[in-house]
Design a protein around this motif. Structure first.
Motif, PDB file in Angstrom:
ATOM      1  N   GLU A 189       0.805  -1.223   0.000  1.00 37.91           N
ATOM      2  CA  GLU A 189       0.000   0.000   0.000  1.00 37.91           C
ATOM      3  C   GLU A 189       0.839   1.276   0.000  1.00 37.91           C
ATOM      4  N   VAL A 190       2.166   1.135   0.087  1.00 36.48           N
ATOM      5  CA  VAL A 190       3.033   2.302   0.288  1.00 36.48           C
ATOM      6  C   VAL A 190       2.980   3.289  -0.875  1.00 36.48           C
ATOM      7  N   ARG A 191       3.068   2.789  -2.106  1.00 41.85           N
ATOM      8  CA  ARG A 191       3.060   3.717  -3.249  1.00 41.85           C
ATOM      9  C   ARG A 191       1.827   4.609  -3.217  1.00 41.85           C
ATOM     10  N   ASP A 192       0.693   4.022  -2.931  1.00 45.55           N
ATOM     11  CA  ASP A 192      -0.565   4.766  -2.949  1.00 45.55           C
ATOM     12  C   ASP A 192      -0.577   5.883  -1.904  1.00 45.55           C
ATOM     13  N   ILE A 193      -0.126   5.582  -0.681  1.00 43.50           N
ATOM     14  CA  ILE A 193      -0.197   6.607   0.373  1.00 43.50           C
ATOM     15  C   ILE A 193       0.796   7.743   0.137  1.00 43.50           C
ATOM     16  N   ILE A 194       1.924   7.450  -0.521  1.00 41.20           N
ATOM     17  CA  ILE A 194       2.865   8.532  -0.843  1.00 41.20           C
ATOM     18  C   ILE A 194       2.336   9.349  -2.019  1.00 41.20           C
ATOM     19  N   GLU A 195       1.790   8.657  -3.004  1.00 38.55           N
ATOM     20  CA  GLU A 195       1.249   9.340  -4.189  1.00 38.55           C
ATOM     21  C   GLU A 195       0.123  10.295  -3.816  1.00 38.55           C
ATOM     22  N   ARG A 196      -0.683   9.904  -2.829  1.00 39.38           N
ATOM     23  CA  ARG A 196      -1.811  10.736  -2.394  1.00 39.38           C
ATOM     24  C   ARG A 196      -1.408  11.779  -1.350  1.00 39.38           C
ATOM     25  N   GLY A 197      -0.128  11.778  -0.951  1.00 40.15           N
ATOM     26  CA  GLY A 197       0.326  12.760   0.023  1.00 40.15           C
ATOM     27  C   GLY A 197      -0.015  12.410   1.455  1.00 40.15           C
ATOM     28  N   VAL A 198      -0.498  11.187   1.681  1.00 38.07           N
ATOM     29  CA  VAL A 198      -0.802  10.750   3.047  1.00 38.07           C
ATOM     30  C   VAL A 198       0.503  10.568   3.826  1.00 38.07           C
ATOM     31  N   ALA A 199       1.572  10.172   3.114  1.00 34.69           N
ATOM     32  CA  ALA A 199       2.904  10.052   3.709  1.00 34.69           C
ATOM     33  C   ALA A 199       3.898  10.817   2.840  1.00 34.69           C
ATOM     34  N   ASP A 200       4.922  11.379   3.494  1.00 34.16           N
ATOM     35  CA  ASP A 200       5.973  12.115   2.780  1.00 34.16           C
ATOM     36  C   ASP A 200       7.169  11.233   2.454  1.00 34.16           C
ATOM     37  N   ALA A 201       7.373  10.196   3.264  1.00 33.27           N
ATOM     38  CA  ALA A 201       8.576   9.368   3.117  1.00 33.27           C
ATOM     39  C   ALA A 201       8.305   7.971   3.655  1.00 33.27           C
ATOM     40  N   VAL A 202       9.264   7.077   3.388  1.00 29.46           N
ATOM     41  CA  VAL A 202       9.122   5.688   3.807  1.00 29.46           C
ATOM     42  C   VAL A 202      10.498   5.132   4.153  1.00 29.46           C
ATOM     43  N   THR A 203      10.555   4.197   5.086  1.00 28.73           N
ATOM     44  CA  THR A 203      11.771   3.389   5.260  1.00 28.73           C
ATOM     45  C   THR A 203      11.523   2.095   4.495  1.00 28.73           C
ATOM     46  N   PHE A 204      12.413   1.799   3.537  1.00 28.24           N
ATOM     47  CA  PHE A 204      12.159   0.696   2.606  1.00 28.24           C
ATOM     48  C   PHE A 204      13.473   0.243   2.003  1.00 28.24           C
ATOM     49  N   PRO A 205      13.638  -1.059   1.729  1.00 27.11           N
ATOM     50  CA  PRO A 205      14.854  -1.528   1.052  1.00 27.11           C
ATOM     51  C   PRO A 205      14.843  -1.156  -0.430  1.00 27.11           C
ATOM     52  N   TRP A 206      16.031  -1.121  -1.017  1.00 32.78           N
ATOM     53  CA  TRP A 206      16.225  -0.526  -2.344  1.00 32.78           C
ATOM     54  C   TRP A 206      15.541  -1.277  -3.484  1.00 32.78           C
ATOM     55  N   GLY A 207      15.784  -2.548  -3.607  1.00 34.74           N
ATOM     56  CA  GLY A 207      15.193  -3.295  -4.712  1.00 34.74           C
ATOM     57  C   GLY A 207      13.678  -3.320  -4.641  1.00 34.74           C
TER      58      GLY A 207
END
Length: 338
Positions: A189-207
């Protein structure tokens, strides 16, 4: 008649014990896409179990939350909705405090050694902390960091006022401690919440940033070994207890520290390869930190050890002993961060 049947079985190379052995079709559930390295790791695990069981244990892997939401996978194994599941213990803050030691910042240096060290250390604790299921193995991904849509995160003070999706409970505590706001969501769900501005950033591995399409909605990437996430494969206890001794041995042969290292290594290679791919994207700015900036992050992370320890104490554990044992295990497997 019985003698004739026995003769036929023996001629076919089937012992009477094997002929009477119950067959099992295991449902293996995870919540990442089928293109993720975990899909192959679980398929390889299933094939090894089938081989070791003489073909009496077969499995089917269900990816991408087909059988249930990411947050529910521990309970799905406990309740028999699936027979084997992939669990992120940090998705349920406070429920599995001990394994959270693996999430402490700047602790692990790589995925393979870190996975073997975590697994070897956690086995004795899993019997109590994950008592509703049969613990199979534990592992981690490669060390990872912050990826932001709005600004570069360079020092701890930069977190203040930001809305961040943390990888797990420990990073959630870190964000809160630094004046940020947590936005809870599972990885899909991470892409969606960043795209909608619900989140500004994420902790996530690179690949995985690429795999989940999160690179399309982020711009700034901190290249620093800030944290890892702990994971586990767990098995429904009732299903395991129904098996013969030979079948249990087939499971046990593939629920060990060596297998944990293989799972971690396979995933880790994908994550590590993602760094160069993100750097190649013109829309991204990948930046490193100075030793002084790393020092600020390490200093800011120190209270997390106490927070983790308090959670362990609430459950009757000894955090000092547990953390010392984990560090010793990491040293043994050459995976203790410097």
């Amino acid at each position: 008649m019985r003698k004739a049947l026995l003769a036929l079985l023996l001629a076919a190379g089937v012992t009477p014990a094997l002929a009477q052995e119950k067959t099992f079709d295991l449902k293996i559930s995870h919540w990442v896409p089928s293109s993720h390295p975990l899909q192959k790791s679980l398929e390889d695990w299933a094939a090894a179990v089938e081989k070791d069981s003489g073909g009496s244990i077969k499995s089917k892997v269900f990816p991408a939350q087909q059988l249930g939401k990411a947050f529910d996978h521990y309970d799905m194994a406990r309740d028999g909705i699936a027979d084997v599941t992939y669990v992120n213990p940090g998705y349920q803050p406070g429920r599995f405090p001990l394994i959270g030691a693996g999430e402490l910042p700047f602790l692990m240096s790589d995925a393979k050694g870190g996975s073997m060290a975590l697994d070897a250390w956690y086995r004795k604790y899993a019997e109590k902390e994950m008592k509703d299921v049969k613990f199979c193995l534990g592992f981690v991904h490669s060390p990872s960091s912050f990826h932001s849509r709005t600004k570069k995160i360079v020092v701890p003070d930069d977190i203040k006022g930001m809305k961040i999706r943390p990888a797990h409970a420990t990073m959630a505590n870190f964000v809160t401690q630094l004046g940020g706001t947590n936005v809870q969501s599972s990885a899909p769900e991470v892409r969606d919440i960043i795209e909608r501005g619900v989140a500004d950033a994420v902790t996530f591995p690179w690949g995985s940033l690429l795999l989940f399409g999160i690179d399309k909605v982020t711009k700034y990437d901190m290249e620093a070994p800030l944290y890892v996430t702990t994971f586990a494969f767990v098995i429904n206890k009732d299903k395991y207890n129904q098996m013969s001794d030979k079948q249990k041995k087939a499971i046990d042969n593939n629920c060990n520290t060596e297998t944990a290292g293989k799972v971690g290594e396979h995933w880790g290679k994908m994550e590590d390869a993602g760094i160069a791919k993100i750097k190649a994207e013109s829309s991204h700015e990948v930046y490193t930190l100075t030793p002084q900036q790393i020092g600020l992050w390490k200093k800011a992370a120190e209270p997390l050890v106490k927070t983790w320890g308090d959670g362990v104490k609430k459950n009757g554990g000894d955090p000092d002993a547990a953390l010392a044992e984990l560090k010793a295990s990491l040293t043994k497997y050459n995976a203790l961060a410097q």
